[in-house]
Design an enzyme around this catalytic site. Structure first.
Site, PDB file in Angstrom:
ATOM      1  N   ASN A  35     -19.918  48.100  15.215  1.00 45.26           N
ATOM      2  CA  ASN A  35     -18.777  48.788  16.047  1.00 45.26           C
ATOM      3  C   ASN A  35     -19.279  49.038  17.890  1.00 45.26           C
ATOM      4  O   ASN A  35     -17.721  49.334  18.730  1.00 45.26           O
ATOM      5  CB  ASN A  35     -19.439  51.227  16.284  1.00 45.26           C
ATOM      6  CG  ASN A  35     -19.434  50.981  14.657  1.00 45.26           C
ATOM      7  OD1 ASN A  35     -18.309  50.374  14.177  1.00 45.26           O
ATOM      8  ND2 ASN A  35     -19.797  51.879  14.723  1.00 45.26           N
ATOM      9  N   ARG A 104      -9.898  51.401  11.903  1.00 43.90           N
ATOM     10  CA  ARG A 104      -9.655  53.263  12.875  1.00 43.90           C
ATOM     11  C   ARG A 104     -10.181  52.655  14.507  1.00 43.90           C
ATOM     12  O   ARG A 104      -8.832  52.519  15.126  1.00 43.90           O
ATOM     13  CB  ARG A 104     -11.070  53.778  12.117  1.00 43.90           C
ATOM     14  CG  ARG A 104     -10.703  54.547  12.489  1.00 43.90           C
ATOM     15  CD  ARG A 104     -12.170  55.989  12.404  1.00 43.90           C
ATOM     16  NE  ARG A 104     -11.951  56.860  13.579  1.00 43.90           N
ATOM     17  CZ  ARG A 104     -11.212  57.878  13.773  1.00 43.90           C
ATOM     18  NH1 ARG A 104      -9.966  58.120  13.028  1.00 43.90           N
ATOM     19  NH2 ARG A 104     -11.105  59.014  14.463  1.00 43.90           N
ATOM     20  N   ARG A 133     -11.115  62.169   9.889  1.00 43.48           N
ATOM     21  CA  ARG A 133     -11.175  61.580  10.769  1.00 43.48           C
ATOM     22  C   ARG A 133     -10.141  61.651  11.805  1.00 43.48           C
ATOM     23  O   ARG A 133      -9.204  60.710  12.255  1.00 43.48           O
ATOM     24  CB  ARG A 133     -11.013  59.804  10.694  1.00 43.48           C
ATOM     25  CG  ARG A 133     -12.441  59.969   9.562  1.00 43.48           C
ATOM     26  CD  ARG A 133     -12.643  58.973   9.657  1.00 43.48           C
ATOM     27  NE  ARG A 133     -13.722  58.085  10.491  1.00 43.48           N
ATOM     28  CZ  ARG A 133     -14.490  57.091  10.517  1.00 43.48           C
ATOM     29  NH1 ARG A 133     -14.106  55.792  10.052  1.00 43.48           N
ATOM     30  NH2 ARG A 133     -15.466  57.164  11.893  1.00 43.48           N
ATOM     31  N   ASP A 320     -24.069  57.498   9.782  1.00 44.64           N
ATOM     32  CA  ASP A 320     -24.054  55.938   9.176  1.00 44.64           C
ATOM     33  C   ASP A 320     -25.359  55.368   8.312  1.00 44.64           C
ATOM     34  O   ASP A 320     -25.737  54.362   7.592  1.00 44.64           O
ATOM     35  CB  ASP A 320     -23.352  55.286  10.175  1.00 44.64           C
ATOM     36  CG  ASP A 320     -22.304  55.048  10.468  1.00 44.64           C
ATOM     37  OD1 ASP A 320     -21.225  55.783  10.093  1.00 44.64           O
ATOM     38  OD2 ASP A 320     -21.680  54.390  11.848  1.00 44.64           O
ATOM     39  N   ILE A 342     -21.672  65.495   9.576  1.00 44.74           N
ATOM     40  CA  ILE A 342     -20.430  65.002  10.494  1.00 44.74           C
ATOM     41  C   ILE A 342     -19.191  65.153   9.917  1.00 44.74           C
ATOM     42  O   ILE A 342     -17.938  64.756  10.012  1.00 44.74           O
ATOM     43  CB  ILE A 342     -21.014  64.103  11.627  1.00 44.74           C
ATOM     44  CG1 ILE A 342     -22.105  63.319  11.950  1.00 44.74           C
ATOM     45  CG2 ILE A 342     -19.844  62.574  12.445  1.00 44.74           C
ATOM     46  CD1 ILE A 342     -21.787  64.562  13.435  1.00 44.74           C
TER      47      ILE A 342
HETATM   48  C1  UD1 Z   1     -17.319  56.262  14.691  1.00 47.69           C
HETATM   49  C2  UD1 Z   1     -17.913  55.211  14.423  1.00 47.69           C
HETATM   50  C3  UD1 Z   1     -18.411  55.300  12.895  1.00 47.69           C
HETATM   51  C4  UD1 Z   1     -19.822  56.523  13.492  1.00 47.69           C
HETATM   52  C5  UD1 Z   1     -18.422  57.485  13.656  1.00 47.69           C
HETATM   53  C6  UD1 Z   1     -20.023  58.439  13.488  1.00 47.69           C
HETATM   54  C7  UD1 Z   1     -16.740  53.172  15.648  1.00 47.69           C
HETATM   55  C8  UD1 Z   1     -15.611  52.478  15.345  1.00 47.69           C
HETATM   56  N1  UD1 Z   1     -16.957  53.677  14.533  1.00 47.69           N
HETATM   57  O1  UD1 Z   1     -16.499  56.788  14.378  1.00 47.69           O
HETATM   58  O2  UD1 Z   1     -19.230  54.300  12.607  1.00 47.69           O
HETATM   59  O3  UD1 Z   1     -19.620  57.055  11.807  1.00 47.69           O
HETATM   60  O4  UD1 Z   1     -18.461  57.231  15.134  1.00 47.69           O
HETATM   61  O5  UD1 Z   1     -20.994  58.541  14.433  1.00 47.69           O
HETATM   62  O6  UD1 Z   1     -17.249  53.098  16.368  1.00 47.69           O
HETATM   63  N2  UD1 Z   1     -13.767  64.658  15.638  1.00 47.69           N
HETATM   64  C9  UD1 Z   1     -12.863  65.543  15.274  1.00 47.69           C
HETATM   65  N3  UD1 Z   1     -11.357  65.062  17.033  1.00 47.69           N
HETATM   66  C10 UD1 Z   1     -11.360  64.099  17.178  1.00 47.69           C
HETATM   67  C11 UD1 Z   1     -11.834  62.886  16.916  1.00 47.69           C
HETATM   68  C12 UD1 Z   1     -13.154  63.270  16.215  1.00 47.69           C
HETATM   69  O7  UD1 Z   1     -12.837  66.172  15.057  1.00 47.69           O
HETATM   70  O8  UD1 Z   1     -10.314  63.948  17.445  1.00 47.69           O
HETATM   71  C13 UD1 Z   1     -14.672  64.610  14.367  1.00 47.69           C
HETATM   72  C14 UD1 Z   1     -14.220  63.662  12.716  1.00 47.69           C
HETATM   73  O9  UD1 Z   1     -13.780  64.427  12.230  1.00 47.69           O
HETATM   74  C15 UD1 Z   1     -15.699  63.982  12.465  1.00 47.69           C
HETATM   75  C16 UD1 Z   1     -16.805  63.818  14.347  1.00 47.69           C
HETATM   76  O10 UD1 Z   1     -15.505  64.178  14.947  1.00 47.69           O
HETATM   77  O11 UD1 Z   1     -16.669  64.936  12.361  1.00 47.69           O
HETATM   78  C17 UD1 Z   1     -17.256  62.280  14.663  1.00 47.69           C
HETATM   79  O12 UD1 Z   1     -16.006  61.600  14.853  1.00 47.69           O
HETATM   80  P1  UD1 Z   1     -15.963  60.210  16.109  1.00 47.69           P
HETATM   81  O13 UD1 Z   1     -17.719  60.236  16.831  1.00 47.69           O
HETATM   82  O14 UD1 Z   1     -14.570  60.197  16.538  1.00 47.69           O
HETATM   83  O15 UD1 Z   1     -16.302  58.497  14.837  1.00 47.69           O
HETATM   84  P2  UD1 Z   1     -15.777  57.465  15.349  1.00 47.69           P
HETATM   85  O16 UD1 Z   1     -14.924  57.854  16.627  1.00 47.69           O
HETATM   86  O17 UD1 Z   1     -14.394  57.518  14.941  1.00 47.69           O
END
Ligand code: UD1
Length: 433
Positions: A35, A104, A133, A320, A342
């Site tokens: 990541n 992603r 997501r 994770d 999460i």
């Molecule tokens: C990153 C990691 C992934 C890990 C996750 C949480 C990378 C490439 N991937 O994913 O492996 O599982 O962090 O530790 O780094 N959310 C919202 N609105 C948004 C964005 C996110 O509600 O605009 C929510 C998501 O639905 C989820 C939570 O926030 O429930 C965490 O998501 P996020 O931290 O954004 O994960 P990623 O960055 O996609």
């Protein structure tokens, strides 16, 4: 379809064949963090000069990011674990849908493209098996910096209003501490005019890794790793040589759990223990002895006891590692309650573990796991990256043979996992047809 026909079809798929219940010993080497590496590669878009990064893991996701950056005109050369990226002549500000959809993290390129070129058009990444997501936080952050952002027909277009040369620094308060939104906004603000703050920022080590690389490239970021990050915008960034990606804390955690589930003493290295503090605590609580030195962590499991786990943003227990930890709890003594906070759909490994004899009751996103003395081998399929790792762990501990299908997920995030496990005595073999 008869049962015999179904199982022979299963066996024809690419799979790992694992003969379980052997003791492991030796050292498991941890690769660079997937990541981190993905987002550090994207940061190369911010400068015309060459960015050289080492400790890049050998993963299909990294190959996917390389293809995406090349589609934008970045020159990418990979030699062993080193990668060299030069974004001198960007020919496109629109990564293709087919590539973004399967990776992603590539959506996060919207931040540096906008910061560098003042324009970006990136396909929405869409949901995935583990949950919806959304990217609303990323978009809201870019809008606060003065960008015009439109979402139309699955494409997010971000641009600077007429007459504006750079984004304008401001205070951004995230509704949730999203890792990707923090990284996207960080990469957009480094070239913005004036000062920005990100409040309720993600504190994950991968965010700190990105800030460290950006600072080496001439950015002025302080506070990464805390919930408030401050960025003083600069006019331009320069290249850098030999920035090394942090070790993958999720791979390290998976390996520590592989030791625990096989009741084996193993050394796992390199590891930054602070990146895994909540996981190390849970491993101690369930009966493992951990010896931490400068070089890594040696784990010696005792009698495994059930412990409860709730996933949380860093420094809490990482989502994770929820699936791999459930495999471990499946053979621990007692009842553990594992709550996924999460992602709304990250329990698909439960049904597969049940097929291996685990006793698990699912209530929404909470699993109640009654430990059993041992699991039994079976053909299973990993539905996502970490679920696949959970299946490998279960297979290592199970009696008899386990066939783990779903390798396209596993190969996204575990660098040569079967060679690493073979090296410590696991009986594991890959069938690629
Ligand atoms: C990153 C990691 C992934 C890990 C996750 C949480 C990378 C490439 N991937 O994913 O492996 O599982 O962090 O530790 O780094 N959310 C919202 N609105 C948004 C964005 C996110 O509600 O605009 C929510 C998501 O639905 C989820 C939570 O926030 O429930 C965490 O998501 P996020 O931290 O954004 O994960 P990623 O960055 O996609």
């Amino acid at each position: 379809m008869t049962v015999a026909a179904a199982s022979s079809q299963e066996i024809l798929k690419p799979h790992l064949s694992i003969d379980g219940s052997s003791r492991l010993s030796g050292v498991l080497r941890v690769s660079g963090a997937k990541n981190s590496a993905l987002v550090l590669m994207t940061a190369s878009l911010l400068t015309e000069e060459t960015v050289e990064i080492s400790n890049i893991p050998n993963l299909t996701d990294i190959a996917g990011m390389k293809a995406i950056l090349e589609s934008l005109g970045v020159e990418v050369t990979r030699r062993g674990d080193r990668i060299s990226l030069t974004a001198a002549n960007l020919s496109s500000s629109q990564p293709p849908y087919e590539l973004v959809n399967s990776l992603r993290a590539s959506f996060f390129s919207i931040g540096p493209l906008l910061g560098r070129l003042g324009y970006a058009r990136v396909p929405l990444p869409g949901g995935c098996r583990i949950g919806a997501r959304p990217v609303v936080e990323h978009i809201r952050g870019l809008k606060s910096l003065g960008a015009i952002v439109n979402v139309d027909q699955g494409l997010v277009t971000a641009s600077l209003p007429g007459g504006m040369r750079r984004l304008k620094g401001t205070e951004i308060v995230l509704d949730c501490p999203s890792v990707g939104a923090t990284e996207t906004i960080l990469m957009a603000t480094v070239l913005a005019e004036g000062k920005s703050t990100i409040e309720n920022a993600a504190k994950e080590p991968e965010v700190q890794d990105l800030a460290n690389l950006l600072n080496l490239m001439g950015a002025k970021i302080s506070g990464a790793g805390n919930s408030t990050i401050t960025i003083e915008g600069v006019e331009r960034l320069h290249g850098c040589r030999d920035y090394s990606v942090i070790p993958d804390r999720i791979e390290a955690g998976t390996f520590l759990m592989a030791a625990a589930i096989t009741r084996s003493t193993l050394k796992v290295k390199p590891v930054v223990p602070e990146h895994l503090s909540s996981v190390l605590q849970k491993l101690r609580d369930c009966g493992c002895d951990l010896n931490i030195d400068d070089d890594g962590i040696t784990i010696t499991p005792g009698d495994l006891r059930a412990v409860d786990v709730t996933t949380q943003p860093f420094p809490g227990f990482p989502t994770d590692l929820q699936a791999p930890f459930m495999s471990l709890m499946a053979i621990a003594k007692g009842t553990s309650v594992i709550s996924e906070k999460i992602y709304e759909n990250r329990m698909q490994h439960v049904a597969e573990l049940q097929r291996m004899g685990a006793s698990i009751r699912l209530e929404g996103s909470t699993a109640i796991v009654e430990g059993v003395p041992s699991l039994c081998g079976a053909p299973v399929t990993g539905s996502d990256l970490r679920a696949s790792a959970a299946m490998v762990l279960a297979g290592l501990s199970a009696q008899g043979n386990t066939k783990v299908c779903g390798l396209k997920h596993l190969d996204r995030g575990y660098d040569d996992i079967e060679a690493k496990l073979l090296g410590v005595g696991a009986r594991i073999e890959r069938y690629s047809n």
